[in-house]
Structures are given as C-alpha cells and as structure tokens.
Design a protein around this motif. Structure first.
Motif, mmCIF file in Angstrom:
data_model
loop_
_atom_site.group_PDB
_atom_site.id
_atom_site.type_symbol
_atom_site.label_atom_id
_atom_site.label_comp_id
_atom_site.label_asym_id
_atom_site.label_seq_id
_atom_site.Cartn_x
_atom_site.Cartn_y
_atom_site.Cartn_z
ATOM 1 N N VAL A 76 63.545 -14.126 28.746
ATOM 2 C CA VAL A 76 64.872 -13.543 28.542
ATOM 3 C C VAL A 76 65.980 -14.540 28.847
ATOM 4 C CG1 VAL A 76 66.463 -11.728 29.305
ATOM 5 C CG2 VAL A 76 64.026 -11.215 28.988
ATOM 6 N N LEU A 77 65.858 -15.254 29.953
ATOM 7 C CA LEU A 77 66.921 -16.139 30.422
ATOM 8 C C LEU A 77 66.532 -17.605 30.277
ATOM 9 C CD1 LEU A 77 68.112 -14.458 33.756
ATOM 10 C CD2 LEU A 77 69.074 -14.199 31.468
ATOM 11 N N THR A 78 67.514 -18.403 29.866
ATOM 12 C CA THR A 78 67.381 -19.855 29.867
ATOM 13 C C THR A 78 68.447 -20.416 30.794
ATOM 14 O OG1 THR A 78 66.550 -19.909 27.600
ATOM 15 C CG2 THR A 78 67.475 -21.956 28.475
ATOM 16 N N TYR A 79 68.030 -21.289 31.688
ATOM 17 C CA TYR A 79 68.929 -21.906 32.668
ATOM 18 C C TYR A 79 69.045 -23.396 32.366
ATOM 19 C CZ TYR A 79 70.517 -23.861 37.145
ATOM 20 O OH TYR A 79 71.195 -24.558 38.121
ATOM 21 N N ARG A 80 70.290 -23.900 32.337
ATOM 22 C CA ARG A 80 70.514 -25.341 32.158
ATOM 23 C C ARG A 80 71.410 -25.853 33.272
ATOM 24 N NH1 ARG A 80 70.780 -23.644 26.798
ATOM 25 N NH2 ARG A 80 69.098 -24.485 25.489
ATOM 26 N N ALA A 81 71.049 -26.993 33.771
ATOM 27 C CA ALA A 81 71.862 -27.684 34.770
ATOM 28 C C ALA A 81 72.283 -29.022 34.197
ATOM 29 C CB ALA A 81 71.080 -27.881 36.061
ATOM 30 N N TYR A 82 73.555 -29.329 34.337
ATOM 31 C CA TYR A 82 74.135 -30.568 33.817
ATOM 32 C C TYR A 82 74.600 -31.420 34.994
ATOM 33 C CZ TYR A 82 74.464 -27.928 29.414
ATOM 34 O OH TYR A 82 74.192 -27.178 28.295
ATOM 35 N N PHE A 83 74.193 -32.677 35.001
ATOM 36 C CA PHE A 83 74.615 -33.620 36.030
ATOM 37 C C PHE A 83 75.125 -34.894 35.363
ATOM 38 C CE2 PHE A 83 71.241 -31.085 37.927
ATOM 39 C CZ PHE A 83 71.697 -30.809 39.204
ATOM 40 N N SER A 84 76.174 -35.468 35.926
ATOM 41 C CA SER A 84 76.604 -36.801 35.516
ATOM 42 C C SER A 84 77.159 -37.503 36.740
ATOM 43 C CB SER A 84 77.658 -36.732 34.406
ATOM 44 O OG SER A 84 78.833 -36.101 34.868
ATOM 45 N N ILE A 85 77.101 -38.818 36.727
ATOM 46 C CA ILE A 85 77.615 -39.609 37.838
ATOM 47 C C ILE A 85 78.545 -40.670 37.278
ATOM 48 C CG2 ILE A 85 75.698 -41.267 37.855
ATOM 49 C CD1 ILE A 85 75.849 -41.174 40.946
ATOM 50 N N ASP A 86 79.698 -40.838 37.894
ATOM 51 C CA ASP A 86 80.679 -41.808 37.420
ATOM 52 C C ASP A 86 80.509 -43.097 38.224
ATOM 53 O OD1 ASP A 86 83.241 -43.298 37.200
ATOM 54 O OD2 ASP A 86 83.852 -41.568 36.017
ATOM 55 N N PRO A 87 80.141 -44.194 37.581
ATOM 56 C CA PRO A 87 79.862 -45.428 38.330
ATOM 57 C C PRO A 87 81.094 -46.051 38.973
ATOM 58 C CG PRO A 87 79.801 -45.838 35.963
ATOM 59 C CD PRO A 87 79.915 -44.359 36.133
ATOM 60 N N ASP A 88 82.286 -45.665 38.514
ATOM 61 C CA ASP A 88 83.508 -46.255 39.065
ATOM 62 C C ASP A 88 84.132 -45.395 40.158
ATOM 63 O OD1 ASP A 88 83.389 -48.477 37.290
ATOM 64 O OD2 ASP A 88 84.191 -47.200 35.704
ATOM 65 N N THR A 89 84.187 -44.081 39.942
ATOM 66 C CA THR A 89 84.803 -43.215 40.944
ATOM 67 C C THR A 89 83.802 -42.687 41.962
ATOM 68 O OG1 THR A 89 84.494 -41.150 39.694
ATOM 69 C CG2 THR A 89 86.470 -42.457 39.200
ATOM 70 N N HIS A 90 82.511 -42.763 41.664
ATOM 71 C CA HIS A 90 81.433 -42.302 42.539
ATOM 72 C C HIS A 90 81.390 -40.780 42.672
ATOM 73 C CE1 HIS A 90 80.897 -46.494 43.547
ATOM 74 N NE2 HIS A 90 82.125 -46.561 44.021
ATOM 75 N N VAL A 91 81.939 -40.072 41.708
ATOM 76 C CA VAL A 91 81.915 -38.616 41.732
ATOM 77 C C VAL A 91 80.789 -38.111 40.830
ATOM 78 C CG1 VAL A 91 83.157 -36.522 41.055
ATOM 79 C CG2 VAL A 91 84.332 -38.310 42.343
ATOM 80 N N ILE A 92 80.017 -37.178 41.353
ATOM 81 C CA ILE A 92 78.985 -36.485 40.581
ATOM 82 C C ILE A 92 79.585 -35.185 40.059
ATOM 83 C CG2 ILE A 92 76.743 -35.329 40.684
ATOM 84 C CD1 ILE A 92 76.072 -37.270 43.030
ATOM 85 N N GLU A 93 79.435 -34.931 38.772
ATOM 86 C CA GLU A 93 79.838 -33.659 38.188
ATOM 87 C C GLU A 93 78.581 -32.842 37.899
ATOM 88 O OE1 GLU A 93 82.391 -33.953 34.829
ATOM 89 O OE2 GLU A 93 83.921 -35.154 35.863
#
Length: 694
Positions: free
Chosen positions: A113-130
């Motif tokens: 019934v359910l599909t789960y997606r997780a999205y990750f990205s990392i910025d090499p300059d600001t060091h912030v993970i989204e």
C-alpha cells in the motif's frame, strides 16, 4: 545482507545501512572517514549488546522508526486508512539511486500500500545535509505524523539547545539536559512562531562557541513543526522533525515533509552557524540583483503609525535620506480606510483621503531623494470591518466565534479564489507603482493549524515573485513570527523582532546568528525612547547594534538632536563602506569571559579582515574588562587592530589603555589565546574593533 551508503564532504561523513532489507539507519555521522573504510564492518561494529530485560535483538533506530518492529520509542510515521483504522507498515528495500553528493532510498511496505522515499544530499561547500521524506499510497490515507529522515544524536552530549521566545523577545535559548524519555516541542499556531523557532543544536561535552563538536538541525517549514529529541531505554538517542501533527486535514495519496537541514561541526557552535548562514545566503535566498549592495532602510511605522500625511511623510523622507537611508518603506495605513488596526485589512486599494493623487507624489519625492520605495502588505489577513469581508465572509478561516488577534482573522489561503483575488489586488498596486520592496506581514496566529494554509501562502508568494521578479520581499510576522528556510526560499529579508530596543536586539541577533547571516537580518535604529520597552538608549548603542546586520532606521528623524544626527550619519557611512565584505562574512559568536558582554566577530571570506562588535548589556561583576578571545584567525600572521569608535570612551575610562590610544599590531595567536583587552565602558555601550591581516 547489509547494504551501505555514504555521503561525504571535507568535514563529515554520513553512513547509512540497511540490514535484512529493512529501512536504513544512520550508523555513523561525524568527522570524515577514510575513503577505504569498510562500511559493512562499521555497520556490524555499530550494533549494541543485549542483556537481561532486553529483546534478543535491538530494533533499528531507522530513518523512519516503525511501530511494527517493536521499536520502543516514538515512531517516524503514524497513518490511518480511509476508514480511520491505524495502518502499521513494514517497509522493505526496493531500490537506491546513489550519486556523489545525493542519495534516494525507496522502500515499500509488505502490504503493497505504502511507498516510502528518503532523499539526502550533502553540500561540499556549506557542509549542510538536506534530508526529506515522502509517502505514496495506493489509496487515500489520513496522515497523523511523518518525520523527515531521522538522525541519531551523539552519546557524548549532556544537553541540547532549542529556541523559545515571545513577541519582542524572540530567539531565547533553552538548554535541556538529556535524560531518559523525550524533549517534545510542537508548534500548533499555524506559522513558524516567536515561541518555537524550528531549530536544534546538540553540543558534545565541552563544546563552546569556538571549539568542540556539535550537531545542528533546522526544519524549513513555515506552518508549525514538531520536534522529538528522545533517549531510548537502551541509551540510544534520536532526533525527529516534521510538520506539526494532524495538520493534513484531508485524506490523500501522497504526503511529504519539508527539508530538514542538518550538519556536523568540529569547531563548536560556530561551525553550525557558519554552515547555516552560508547555506541560506548562497543556496536558498534568491536575490533579484545579487550584485546590488544591501540598501539602508527607512521604515516610517514608529514615526507616524496610521497617521499618514503627505507633507509630513515627504519631510520625514528628506531627513531619512540626509541620514543615509537608501530605501523608504511605507508601512501600515496607506489603504482602504485604515485609520487603526480594526478595519480595512484585505481592501488593498490606495486610500484617496490620505493620497488623493495616489502614491505617485510620494514615490516621486522619494525617488528624487535618491531612495527606492517599499510598501507594507498583510495579504493573508482580513478585518470583519472591511469591504472584502462584507462581500465574502466565507473567505475567513475558522468559525464565527473564534478569538481574534489584533482585531483580525486569517483568510483561507487554501481557496484558489482567495489567492486569485489577492494576486490581482496586490499585483495591481505593484504594477501601477514603482515599488521595489514589499514588507509582507502576518500579525496573528491561525485559529487552527492546517498545512494547506501554508502551501496556499507559498503559492501566492511564488506567483507574485514570478510576476514581479525585481521586487524584494521581507518576511515579517509581528516581527520574528515567521522565520525559517522555507519562507526564505521565497523572500529576501526577515524582520527579526518588532522590538527596536538595542539591548534586546543585541541578544536576539547574537542567538539568531546560529542560523541567519547578516544580509537577511533586518535591524533598525529605533526611537530614543523605545516604543516596546520604554527604555531610553543612547544613539551610539542603537546605531552600532543596527550596524551588526542589515541596517535601517525606524523612528521619527525629527526627534534627533544635531549630535544624534551626526552620530547616525557617521555609523551609517561606516556601515556602507564595509557592507560589501560584511555581506559575505561569517558571523562568529565569541566566548566572552564576562557574561555582561555579548560579542561577535564578522570574518571576511578569505580571512583578510574582520570586525568585532562587543556589546555590554549590563553592569560587569568585575571592575576591569576581561580579555576577549577572537577566533578563526591565522595564528602565525599579524593583524592591525583598531578601535573604530574610540571617541565613545567615557570620562570614567581614565587609563592610558593601548587600544584606546591607537592601532595595534598583534599576532593571530595572541588574539585567539590571550584575547583583546578593551577599554572600560558603561552598560548599554558597544566597542567596535576593525582588524586587517598584514
């Protein structure tokens, strides 16, 4: 079977692993790992032992903890089917999409019934993970709670720092000790809120502003959030952020979180603040003209309030321009029959009683003084005493017996006809007049939280931005009630607080710098007697506190003495001369040995120059100033340091103090380890020190 993934920048590594096709969990997050680290071995090493009174195997602390896997803490998803029955999925691995700096993980529940997606990205300059998550369903479902991907919190941490506040008292830091159970915060006001800034800092033991390890989180959503920081019975810790619970009021087949911004710092809380400041400034805010220097504001609100008189406004504008203002903002009171805060909200047409020839005479006058023109709107609100409400009472959000806020109700922004009306009315004012700036206010909480309200507001702002791409927008909500990365993806400045009290601003700006850079943080020189606190403050302190951020004035300039006007001109000229490099500088909070001193260091990109603002908020316990340690300088290089405002030294500063007498050349090692000794000063004063690398 173990599947592993990693995201890296020069500072940190994030490692996720899935065992037995279960949902992935973060098995490592911290300092950068070697490229040849054996991730499967690391995953096995990550597991904890079991003993008496425990399950035979510890359930995963996954990116969306599942109630069906005997997880003992708060689940990451609470959802019901169309009949209202709890639905308890068991997710299994489907696929991954891995790139250098991005990762998408897809899982489907065993019932299909359910599909789960997780999205990750990392910025090499600001060091912030989204990180963000979404759920898709084959049938309509009711969502109670969905967390963005869940991160672990460090074991070597004794406390967490989150943020509270109130009107005119935003960004108050709470320090809460970790203990068994949860630190639960939920904002159900329908906007980000003075009381609940959606941020969390988790310092490791011994961390200060300038040293040690720390983890930072911010949830970029303007409609109210929920935060869970939980220590499980086995000692593991999790951090969850998401929309406030139960704000998806209709069944749907897709739900998504906002973006959770997360980062690891190996140089104290400043590592968190620099990452967030740079990411917001360089990745999220989209200025219409990035090369344009941030203009000095003049806002007329605390000069005239609702009493708009064209000759008087022209005189005020002329005086503001003489002081150095470059943008004139006409605040509340220009439209409908808006003589006080009880009427006319939503009647967005120029008041012919106050402006018989429209806004053109005032705008032409302002342009003739060399300033651009901005204007105030509060599009999402309505008064019962308004033409629009009389024609469309059904457009108001909430029941007829609701408690009003500032004598107003909110419009139902989920209705397309409301958004279309506002786009037409606000758009006509912008199209008919040469306006380059909108102060967008939001002066009450909602009668009930509803995610559709926030999405509707986002949609309206996006449409207006598309139609008027050169117009900048400031987010104001009774001051700092709507500050987050979600609204700042659509706006260009925030009004940090309705308080222009420089003593209060000094603390608020200092704490907000954990997330906000100078270029988006409005700070104005208020009246001699502050309208929100009654405190009488010297012009020098008021001016230098405003010069720490995006500077402006918000008072009746006719009240200034000749000396006050001259001081304000001088500080404004200094700010203009330094604003270009300060716009890209990192704001670093300094660890002051004197609790009475709130100090920060703005360090230019490349480290070639800096300015220190050391504000004294109260009387010091000791008689002599304690040295103030600087940070992030080059230890084996020399700096020329000079007291910018040495003329402000009071008569009681009687010694031959070196910095008071002239510039000094000192090494970075000395400035960072011994610190800079400042002259004596009264409370409610500021020392400003400029430094240049030799």
């Amino acid at each position: 079977m173990i599947r592993c993934w990693r995201l890296d920048d020069s500072r940190q590594s994030l490692v996720l692993a899935s065992q037995k096709d279960h949902l992935a969990e973060v098995v490592y997050w911290g300092p950068r790992l070697p490229d040849d680290e054996q991730l499967e071995t690391l995953t096995r090493a990550h597991s904890i032992d079991v003993t008496g009174g425990m399950l035979d195997t510890n359930p995963e602390l996954s990116i969306c903890p599942e109630a069906t896997r005997t997880f003992p803490g708060q689940p990451g998803l609470v959802i019901r089917d169309g009949a209202g029955r709890p639905y308890l999925p068991k997710f299994c691995f489907v696929e991954d999409q891995a790139e250098k700096d991005r990762l998408i993980l897809t899982f489907r529940d065993q019932g299909g019934v359910l599909t789960y997606r997780a999205y990750f990205s990392i910025d090499p300059d600001t060091h912030v993970i989204e990180a963000r998550a979404e759920i898709e369903s084959t049938q309509p479902m009711y969502l109670h709670w969905l967390a963005a991907p869940v991160f672990p919190a460090p074991q070597l941490s004794d406390e967490m720092i989150d943020f509270a506040g109130r009107w005119c008292g935003e960004f108050q830091m709470n320090r809460t000790a970790w203990s068994a159970g949860i630190r639960y915060r939920e904002n159900r006001t329908g906007r980000t809120g003075h009381e609940h800034f959606p941020g969390l800092i988790v310092p490791c033991r011994g961390a200060t502003n300038a040293s040690g390890q720390a983890y930072g989180f911010h949830y970029g959503w303007s409609g109210g959030h929920r935060m869970v920081a939980e220590e499980l019975p086995d000692g593991r810790r999790q951090v969850q952020f998401g929309h406030a619970t139960r704000i998806e009021t209709e069944p749907a087949t897709r739900f998504a979180t906002a973006t959770l911004f997360a980062m690891f710092s190996d140089d104290g809380l400043n590592g968190c603040s620099v990452a967030f400041q740079r990411h917001l400034r360089d990745r999220i805010v989209q200025f219409p003209d990035p090369a344009r220097p941030r203009p000095v504001h003049y806002n007329c609100w605390e000069a005239v309030y609702f009493d708009h008189n064209l000759p008087e406004l022209k005189e005020i504008a002329a005086r503001a321009a003489d002081l150095g203002a470059e943008r004139f903002v006409l605040d509340d009171g220009w439209f409908g029959e808006r003589d006080d805060d009880t009427r006319a909200l939503s009647d967005w047409e120029v008041d012919p009683r106050k402006y018989p020839d429209g806004l053109t005479p005032l705008i032409d006058h302002v342009h003739g003084l060399g300033m651009t023109f901005g204007i105030w709107f509060e599009p999402e609100m309505i008064n019962a005493d308004s033409n629009v409400f009389r024609a469309h009472p059904d457009w108001a959000l909430g029941g007829e017996d609701q408690i009003l806020g500032r004598q107003q109700m909110a419009l139902n922004m989920a209705l397309p006809e409301v958004r279309n009306f506002l786009f037409e009315r606000v758009g006509k004012v912008l199209a008919d007049n040469d306006i380059d700036y909108v102060k967008w206010d939001h002066n009450r909480v909602l009668p009930m939280p509803d995610a559709a309200q926030t999405r509707g507001s986002y949609d309206l702002i996006d449409r207006l931005r598309s139609a008027f791409p050169t117009v900048e927008i400031e987010s104001c909500a009774s001051g700092g009630g709507r500050i987050d990365f979600g609204i700042l993806g659509r706006t260009h400045r925030v009004w940090l607080s309705d308080s222009n009290d420089a003593v209060e601003r000094l603390r608020m700006q200092h704490n907000a710098a954990l997330f906000l850079p100078m270029v988006v943080t409005g700070s104005h020189v208020g009246p001699r007697t502050c309208h929100t606190s009654g405190r009488i403050i010297d012009i020098r302190f008021r001016a230098w506190v405003a010069a720490q951020r995006h500077m402006g004035f918000e008072m009746d300039p006719r009240e200034l003495t000749a000396d006050e006007a001259q001081v304000l001109r001088q500080v404004t000229a200094w700010w203009k001369a330094n604003r270009d490099w300060m716009a890209g500088a990192d704001i670093l909070r300094l660890d002051s040995a004197d609790p009475a001193v709130i100090a920060e260091q703005h360090l230019a990109q490349g480290g070639g120059q800096f300015v220190v603002f050391a504000g004294k908020s109260q009387t010091s316990a000791q008689i002599s100033p304690r040295p103030l340690r600087l940070t992030r300088l080059t230890a084996d290089r020399n700096y020329r340091v000079e007291l910018v405002n040495r003329a402000d030294a009071p008569g009681l500063s009687r010694g031959d103090q070196a910095l008071k007498s002239g510039p000094l050349v000192l090494s970075g090692a000395y400035l960072m380890n011994n610190g800079l000794t400042l002259p004596w000063s009264f409370p409610e004063t500021m020392w400003v020190v400029k430094g240049e690398l030799l």
